[in-house]
Write a protein that holds these residues in place. Sequence first.
Motif, PDB file in Angstrom:
ATOM      1  N   CYS A 147     -18.271 -62.629 -18.575  1.00 47.19           N
ATOM      2  CA  CYS A 147     -18.234 -61.807 -17.374  1.00 47.19           C
ATOM      3  C   CYS A 147     -19.293 -60.742 -17.414  1.00 47.19           C
ATOM      4  CB  CYS A 147     -17.046 -61.698 -16.790  1.00 47.19           C
ATOM      5  SG  CYS A 147     -16.403 -63.063 -16.107  1.00 47.19           S
ATOM      6  N   VAL A 148     -18.956 -60.005 -18.577  1.00 42.84           N
ATOM      7  CA  VAL A 148     -19.634 -58.682 -18.515  1.00 42.84           C
ATOM      8  C   VAL A 148     -21.050 -58.908 -18.609  1.00 42.84           C
ATOM      9  CG1 VAL A 148     -19.956 -56.506 -19.906  1.00 42.84           C
ATOM     10  CG2 VAL A 148     -17.469 -57.618 -19.466  1.00 42.84           C
ATOM     11  N   PRO A 149     -21.641 -59.626 -19.717  1.00 47.67           N
ATOM     12  CA  PRO A 149     -23.112 -59.843 -19.678  1.00 47.67           C
ATOM     13  C   PRO A 149     -23.716 -60.379 -18.217  1.00 47.67           C
ATOM     14  CG  PRO A 149     -22.365 -61.013 -21.355  1.00 47.67           C
ATOM     15  CD  PRO A 149     -21.206 -60.248 -20.934  1.00 47.67           C
TER      16      PRO A 149
ATOM     17  N   LEU B  28     -22.355 -60.098 -15.257  1.00 43.73           N
ATOM     18  CA  LEU B  28     -22.278 -59.296 -14.225  1.00 43.73           C
ATOM     19  C   LEU B  28     -23.388 -58.411 -14.221  1.00 43.73           C
ATOM     20  CD1 LEU B  28     -20.744 -57.926 -11.677  1.00 43.73           C
ATOM     21  CD2 LEU B  28     -19.629 -56.589 -13.425  1.00 43.73           C
TER      22      LEU B  28
END
Lengths: 250, 273, 343
Positions: free
Chosen positions: C58-60, C62
């Motif tokens: 989810c971090v990359p 997002l």
Amino acid sequence: MQTRALQAYFGSTHAVRDVSLDFPANEVTAIIGPSGCGKSTLLRCLNRMHETIPLARVEGEVLFHGQNIYSPDVDPIALRRHVGMVFQRPTPFPTMSIRDNVAAGLRVQPGERLDRKQVDAIVEQALKQAALWDEVKDRLKGSATGISGGQQQRLCIARALATSPKVLLLDEPTASLDPLSTQKVEELVYELRKSMTVIIVTHNMQQAARVSDRTVFMLSGEMVETASTRVMFTTPSDPRTEAYITGRFG
Amino acid sequence: MSYVMVALTVVAAGLAIVPLVAILGYLIKQGAGALSLEFFTSMPKPVGEAGGGMVNAILGTLILIGIASSVGLPIGIGAGLYLAERGGTRLANLVRFLADVLNGLPSIVMGIFAWEFLVRPIGHFSALAGGAAIGAMMIPLVTRTTEEMVRTVPQSLREAALALGFPRWRTSLQIVLRTALGGIVTGVLVAVARVAGETAPLLFTAFGNQFFSTKLTQPIAALPLQVFVYAISPYDEWHAQAWAGALVLIALILIISVISRFVVRSKHGRAND
Amino acid sequence: MQTPSLPATVTTPESRTLPTLATPLAGSPAAPPSRVSIEGTVVADRVYRAAIFGFALCVPILLLLIFVEVGVAGWPALRQFGFGFLTSSTWDPVAGQFGAAPAIAGTIITSIIALVIATPLALGGAIFLSDFAPSWVRQPLAFLIDLLAAVPSVVYGLWGVFFLLPLLREDVMPFLRDTLHLGATPFFRGPAYGPSVLAAGLILSIMVLPYIAAVSREVLMAVPRSQREAALALGATRWETITGAVIPFARSGIIGGVILGLGRALGETMAVTMVIGNRHELSASLFAPGYTMASLIANEFSEATNDVHLSALMAVGFVLLLITLVVNGIARWLVWQTGGSRS
């Protein structure tokens, strides 16, 4: 439990070399040898804990009730529920009470959930077996990190016993304990073989002589000699074994 | 020479806290005068009337924090667990780096992104869009604290659980995560305190609302938004309300910070006995 | 029997009855005690691993989404105005002409003012906290500086509007311009309104100070004891130890902390919007009102009347995003080099 041509590696390090051994049921087998000889690694191959370390791998077979535990249809988690283990240093779960620590293994057992009473009965049973009941029966709800190191180690043994494993692996269980606690653990090991197979790794030869029926001597990853404890400590057949047990090295 | 320089560092440290004292002092002076019980129980009054409150904005901020937490906590904690358990891989290093970069993302950019992504396609402002925007800002903070705290749990504890027949997932969640929980709660509270005061991401998402609304699909009032709108208005009554709102906001954040320190302390206390 | 002698044997009836008691637990799915079931697959673990992997992704994702969404939305304006978008100073929504040069310049100037003021104070404070402060001062002071970082932007802005701006208008600006005769330079010229680039720079300096101080302190504390002791053993004074041994060791971490502060300053929105005056004009004087990229977006976004205007604001956001990504990337890299870990 048996091993057949067992090899264990850490990356490129060959830690256990071609070990084939029988661990007779309901006996205590001690594995001795100088530090770094692969005895702990061998032990960790028996419940597939070795493979939890990155880059570690195992070849060969370990037979448990006739079944190779490294065959692809075996679930290491299911296996570990039948093969208990106690480590060098006490490892109580700090967020759980004494009672919940002992009951921790029960929570992951398959099948029907036990009710409170049944769990309490098993906890009491296991703590009595680990000779800890009288010391903690009034503080079962207390923190598991609030008791002495020796008590914590016996708590870990009780935790392993609560699920009534068929085999119990002990990895230098008294290495961090005082003499009195050590004696209690040894008495306990001696008792346990009535109900299970016990395999104990120790660097202390007197301890091996006191508690075990059979002894295995390892050196540089190889199994040098295995015999009944009495034979091993009186008339060893390999000169290296003799050198070790008479204290000439290690 | 040496003593002069040491003295200068003392002066620097002193000067560094002067603004804080000035801001807090002025805030308390201005805010306390405007604050009353009515502030917590009434709706805003129209222009020109003194008094009134911000009950809608206070409730709105709590709702927004709730939405943000339900977005930010699972993702943040899950990603943190991944980083702690899969630490060395190339992907983990990338995720860790990007989380830190995301942490420095300007909040206004998060605001226009959330508008483009959540408001524009739907066609209207909503509490959900606002909550999601500030929830996304929580992710990097929660990820990094979770990772750091999970790393402090000794490997031996994981091994003990695995050897008892715990599957990996139960080892992670029931043993490791639970052991690290005190520190994680602290990190979560710090993240909540930070996003509670965020304004820029809410400007074009939650938008604000002069009326009482708890509908998640409708625009919703928020304390920092209300403070902003009142502060730049030309009315003295509203200025007073802005000060009162700011004081309540700071108090909320201060309480969360103090609780988070208390959580750390009690955790250490237990580990020592 | 080859049983070794044991000092004391504890035979309890419990130890024999335990297996029977626990049989239904251990062996329950398979029947007889001789046969033990260890077969199975580890589905749940795979699900768990996939789940945390998904959360981590989810971090990359997002970041990529933000990049793409804002970039695509700003693309029409960037294509229409080309490089002139960055260099032109005409921002006329009515005529449909957009150039972001004043906002970009305002962003850079306010950030420089902030760093010039905040860096020495933050660094001095951090050195004091890590090396000289007695422990009874250290804890509360560190807490206060952390608290400064927790004050919301909008509260700084509120304080700026009602305390800082009047102070600048009545006292500071006339003093700089007339008493110190700095009005002779182009930088401190013109009427003292209050809302100005100078006000924005000052409030930013207060806001980034705790970030720089916190990172510097962390990096300084991470310098090994041996570094300090080696210098002290050579006969250095405590101050010489700092300048000769500690700071060189921590240099890249401290620079990283300063750049991290720069990243904050570049993207800071609310407080700046409230005190900068919001005017599209390039002026050499710090007394003049101006714009930063963030405040431009905050101020005009909800009033953007047509698609070009909106796209132009998105493009400003995209430029800001690019600048802060680069700045933060460099800062993180430098801080990691010296082993600091915190935000």
